[in-house]
Design a protein around this motif. Structure first.
Motif, PDB file in Angstrom:
ATOM      1  N   SER A 152       2.586   6.503   6.771  1.00  0.00           N
ATOM      2  CA  SER A 152       2.265   6.455   5.352  1.00  0.00           C
ATOM      3  C   SER A 152       0.766   6.260   5.223  1.00  0.00           C
ATOM      4  CB  SER A 152       3.024   5.326   4.654  1.00  0.00           C
ATOM      5  OG  SER A 152       2.621   4.064   5.164  1.00  0.00           O
ATOM      6  N   GLY A 153       0.278   6.417   4.023  1.00  0.00           N
ATOM      7  CA  GLY A 153      -1.157   6.296   3.784  1.00  0.00           C
ATOM      8  C   GLY A 153      -1.627   7.375   2.831  1.00  0.00           C
ATOM      9  N   ARG A 154      -2.661   7.080   2.086  1.00  0.00           N
ATOM     10  CA  ARG A 154      -3.176   8.009   1.085  1.00  0.00           C
ATOM     11  C   ARG A 154      -3.771   9.245   1.744  1.00  0.00           C
ATOM     12  NH1 ARG A 154      -8.451   7.735  -2.375  1.00  0.00           N
ATOM     13  NH2 ARG A 154      -7.860   8.843  -4.296  1.00  0.00           N
ATOM     14  N   ASN A 168       0.649  10.838  -0.555  1.00  0.00           N
ATOM     15  CA  ASN A 168       0.892   9.876   0.502  1.00  0.00           C
ATOM     16  C   ASN A 168       1.631  10.556   1.640  1.00  0.00           C
ATOM     17  OD1 ASN A 168       2.205   7.524   2.020  1.00  0.00           O
ATOM     18  ND2 ASN A 168       1.019   6.437   0.451  1.00  0.00           N
ATOM     19  N   ASP A 171       5.383  10.924   1.803  1.00  0.00           N
ATOM     20  CA  ASP A 171       6.100  11.871   0.965  1.00  0.00           C
ATOM     21  C   ASP A 171       6.411  13.191   1.663  1.00  0.00           C
ATOM     22  OD1 ASP A 171       6.063  10.065  -1.136  1.00  0.00           O
ATOM     23  OD2 ASP A 171       4.157  10.823  -1.935  1.00  0.00           O
ATOM     24  N   GLU A 217      -5.987   8.095   4.849  1.00  0.00           N
ATOM     25  CA  GLU A 217      -6.079   6.669   5.146  1.00  0.00           C
ATOM     26  C   GLU A 217      -5.673   6.407   6.587  1.00  0.00           C
ATOM     27  OE1 GLU A 217      -4.152   2.466   3.493  1.00  0.00           O
ATOM     28  OE2 GLU A 217      -3.749   4.360   2.464  1.00  0.00           O
TER      29      GLU A 217
END
Length: 227
Positions: A152-154, A168, A171, A217
């Motif tokens: 996960s992460g932007r 993200n 997703d 990210e």
């Protein structure tokens, strides 16, 4: 004495964060791997298994200046996480897939959307909309030892300082282990292969002179200008 009848082409390579270069063998790209992007492109993400297209190895380029391509009036950006493989094989399981990953990089899949739309309408291959020169701007590859395996992460992209994509990694319809496993049932993966993992919603047009910055990210960023 060499048997080569022409000069050997320069190998395609990507810099590695901290030093060294990663030689590129092949480049695979996953289509419509974020649900919202699939819907904005008119598809149903709940029904579609992953599909793949390719780019030439030398289409991937780490540079602060990317030439605006010919033969298009609708160049689009697609921000993506890129997987760099250190090993491979066929029929890799999802459980073992991450063992084959060297690292990750931020990348952009540039698309001549007008050529793609025309090819789709005529039911023709759309290689020239995706595989043109310099169509895969990329940042430095970050080894797994430094970034781990981000789940996960932007993931975001801005054009001239304005945010255009903001998603993200969580997703993804098909996460990294599943992408590697599925693709390895279609082709034998090998060291040096790159896999672009799809883009979140918000893709759009860019023009000559625009500055594009993409970030992931925990992985890093890239910035380039279209010239």
């Amino acid at each position: 004495m060499s048997d080569l009848v022409i000069d050997r082409p320069e190998p395609a390579m990507v810099p590695v964060l901290g030093g060294g270069v990663f030689p590129i063998r092949r480049v695979f790209c996953v289509g419509r791997n974020y649900a919202a992007h699939a819907r904005e492109m008119g598809s149903d993400p709940d029904r579609e298994p992953p599909f793949f297209f390719t780019k030439p190895a030398d289409a991937v380029r780490a540079s602060q200046q990317i030439p605006f391509p010919p033969a298009t009036s609708s160049l689009h950006f697609e921000m993506e996480q890129v997987i760099a493989l250190k090993s491979g094989g066929s029929m890799i399981s999802s459980a073992a897939a991450l063992d084959h990953v060297y690292g990750y990089a931020p990348g952009v899949d540039l698309t001549r959307r007008d050529l793609q739309d025309e090819a789709k309408s005529m039911r023709r291959p759309w290689d020239m909309s995706k595989g043109f020169d310099d169509s895969g701007p990329i940042g430095a590859i970050v080894p797994v030892s430094q970034c781990g395996h981000p789940k996960s992460g932007r993931i975001s992209l801005d054009v001239n300082g304005r945010i255009r994509q903001n998603g993200n990694l969580a997703d993804m319809i098909w996460p990294v282990p599943d992408i590697i496993a599925f693709l390895s049932n279609l082709v034998a993966l090998k060291p040096g292969d790159l896999i672009f993992t799809g883009t979140p919603e918000g893709v759009g047009q860019v023009d000559r002179g625009d500055t594009i910055t993409g970030s992931i990210e925990g992985v890093g960023s890239l910035t380039f200008q279209l010239v």
